[in-house]
Design a protein around this motif. Structure first.
Motif, PDB file in Angstrom:
ATOM      1  N   SER A   1       7.000 -43.636  11.455  1.00  0.00           N
ATOM      2  CA  SER A   1       7.583 -44.878  11.960  1.00  0.00           C
ATOM      3  C   SER A   1       8.815 -44.588  12.808  1.00  0.00           C
ATOM      4  CB  SER A   1       7.987 -45.783  10.789  1.00  0.00           C
ATOM      5  OG  SER A   1       9.172 -45.292  10.176  1.00  0.00           O
TER       6      SER A   1
ATOM      7  N   LEU B   1       5.174 -52.888   9.583  1.00  0.00           N
ATOM      8  CA  LEU B   1       4.707 -51.870  10.522  1.00  0.00           C
ATOM      9  C   LEU B   1       3.189 -51.918  10.595  1.00  0.00           C
ATOM     10  CD1 LEU B   1       6.760 -48.889   9.005  1.00  0.00           C
ATOM     11  CD2 LEU B   1       7.514 -50.419  10.845  1.00  0.00           C
TER      12      LEU B   1
ATOM     13  N   GLY C   1       2.115 -47.323  12.949  1.00  0.00           N
ATOM     14  CA  GLY C   1       3.471 -47.313  12.417  1.00  0.00           C
ATOM     15  C   GLY C   1       4.485 -48.011  13.286  1.00  0.00           C
ATOM     16  N   SER C   2       4.035 -48.720  14.302  1.00  0.00           N
ATOM     17  CA  SER C   2       4.965 -49.454  15.165  1.00  0.00           C
ATOM     18  C   SER C   2       5.413 -50.742  14.483  1.00  0.00           C
ATOM     19  CB  SER C   2       4.311 -49.769  16.514  1.00  0.00           C
ATOM     20  OG  SER C   2       3.100 -50.473  16.325  1.00  0.00           O
TER      21      SER C   2
ATOM     22  N   HIS D   1      12.554 -43.183   7.556  1.00  0.00           N
ATOM     23  CA  HIS D   1      11.238 -43.329   8.181  1.00  0.00           C
ATOM     24  C   HIS D   1      10.184 -43.572   7.109  1.00  0.00           C
ATOM     25  CE1 HIS D   1      12.563 -41.566  12.095  1.00  0.00           C
ATOM     26  NE2 HIS D   1      13.321 -40.801  11.324  1.00  0.00           N
TER      27      HIS D   1
END
Length: 454
Positions: free
Chosen positions: A57, A87, A92-93, A444
């Protein structure tokens, strides 16, 4: 009936205090360790590829202490900056993020080991029927800490509930909301305790609030005049919900250090109703001296399908209990000491009559028998330390060295490992959903691709 039981992919079977047999969690992982009974097992994957990351991420705006959740093709995570993120599970955006409040500067608290701010610490919970994710925030309001239960739309991040949950007469600066959240009977339930260091004056609490908002129902530990402490924190694990809809928690050390004084509900396992009525309890005969030695009970209670219960913590002694009759003080069926060389904190994973315990020096595989009641160690690992889960036939655990390990279920030998970056949380635990193994590093979320079972 459990608020999310009809829509969670994990189904609770069986009767009595034991949890259900764990079945495939499929694409979702909506609560700490995957289901209301906290079994920590997914049967959805045949294998996991840790040779390369599926995605990492973007850097998030605060430290991550909770377990990533998965629902409706999104991954959800909350930070110590009081921000919730959704996300995409594919890349993972960021789908959306919602900054809820100003987190509390660590310097404003009497003690603790989370810095630079304390915001959302406990793992959230998602109710798929409502498409709503719930978190507890630690917020700076008018220069002082306050705690709020917040519900957000999983689709948009819109705020649907915001309710203060600090108990009347408490000092919010002395309270840390460390447990994961769970759902039972249309209510959100969670524990509260003190900051690391047991400073100032606080009492352990189990709090439940209707999902649409209500006056909190609260069970208070160490509730007699002059008593305090008795944190409900469980190494970040969530209260466990059994097949009857009752809530199980373990409790840390209280302020009573003499067995000549009245028992204060500390150093125990408690079975409560969904609204906080005490149904039964167990504490070891050594409860008062354990209190004096800071020997918390720090794991989530393990509810086995045959009705037995396992409790352990900093004493490194496992107690085997009759879940239908906990029996009060000193009524264990069996016990086993010296399980590992460090504290045992957090949620376990349960496969049949084997329990993978979260020892900080590496997971321990504990064998349980019903007749005669007994406990034995199958293996002890010397890698990893975070609460384990089981997926793709491996026991997954995260070390403070920033490595996630996949251990052989039968031997504890390392079969896979991968670096995920720095880890600040002592109790980092993976999750599984949408064909991914997910782990939170400090800032992350890291995903590894799995091969689903056909």
């Amino acid at each position: 009936m459990l608020a999310a039981a009809t829509v969670m992919a994990s189904v609770l079977l069986g009767v009595g205090p034991g949890p259900a047999t764990a079945v495939s969690l499929g694409t979702s992982w909506t609560v700490y360790h995957g289901d209301a009974a906290s079994t920590g097992v997914s049967t959805a994957l045949n294998s996991v590829n840790t040779a390369r990351r599926a995605w990492t991420s973007p850097i998030l705006n605060g430290e991550i202490y909770g377990e990533p959740l998965v629902y409706a093709s999104d991954v959800f995570v909350a930070t110590e900056s009081d921000t919730v993120y959704a996300l995409t599970s594919s890349r993972g955006s960021v789908v959306w993020s919602r900054h809820l409040a100003t987190a509390v500067p660590s310097s404003d608290l009497p003690c603790g080991n989370i810095s630079p701010t304390v915001g959302i610490t406990g793992t959230p919970v998602i109710d798929p029927a409502r498409r709503e994710i719930f978190v507890v925030t630690d917020e700076l309001k008018n220069g002082r800490p306050e705690h709020f239960l917040v519900g957000l739309s999983t689709t948009t991040g819109a705020i649907e509930l915001s309710q203060r949950v600090d108990p009347t007469g408490s000092d919010p600066a002395a309270l840390l909301q460390r447990t994961g959240l769970n759902l039972v009977g249309g209510r959100v339930v969670f524990g509260m305790g003190g900051n690391y260091g047991d400073c100032a004056t606080y009492r352990g609490r189990v709090i439940s609030v209707l999902e649409g908002g209500s006056r909190p129902a609260i069970f208070t530990v160490d509730n007699q005049a002059g008593n305090n402490q008795g944190a409900v924190w469980m190494g970040g694990a969530a209260p466990v919900v059994d097949a009857k809809g009752n809530v199980w928690v373990s409790v840390g050390n209280g302020s009573v250090h003499s067995a000549g004084q009245a028992f204060d509900d500390s150093d125990s396992v408690l079975e409560l109703s969904a609204t906080g009525r005490l149904e039964q309890y167990f504490a070891p005969s050594s409860w008062a001296s354990d209190n004096a030695g800071d020997q918390d009970m720090t794991t989530a209670p393990v509810l086995l399908a045959d009705g037995q219960v396992i409790l352990t913590g900093k004493s490194r002694i496992a107690y085997l209990l009759n879940g239908a009759h906990l029996g009060g003080i000193g009524s264990q069926e069996a016990s086993l000491s010296s399980l590992c060389s460090n504290d045992i904190d957090g949620g376990s994973a349960i496969v049949g009559m084997t329990v993978f315990l979260p020892c900080l020096s590496g997971p321990v595989a504990l064998r349980v028998t019903k007749t005669p009641p007994s406990l034995g160690v199958s293996w002890s690992a010397n890698v990893g330390e975070g609460p384990p889960i089981v997926a793709a036939g491996l026991v997954w655990t995260v070390g403070k060295n920033g490595v996630v390990y996949g251990l052989d279920e039968a031997s504890g030998n390392v079969r896979q490992q991968a670096s995920i970056g720095s880890v600040d949380n002592d109790f980092t635990t993976p999750s599984v959903g949408d064909g991914l193994l997910l782990v939170a590093s400090s800032y992350h979320v890291v995903a590894f691709r799995g091969h689903p079972k056909s």
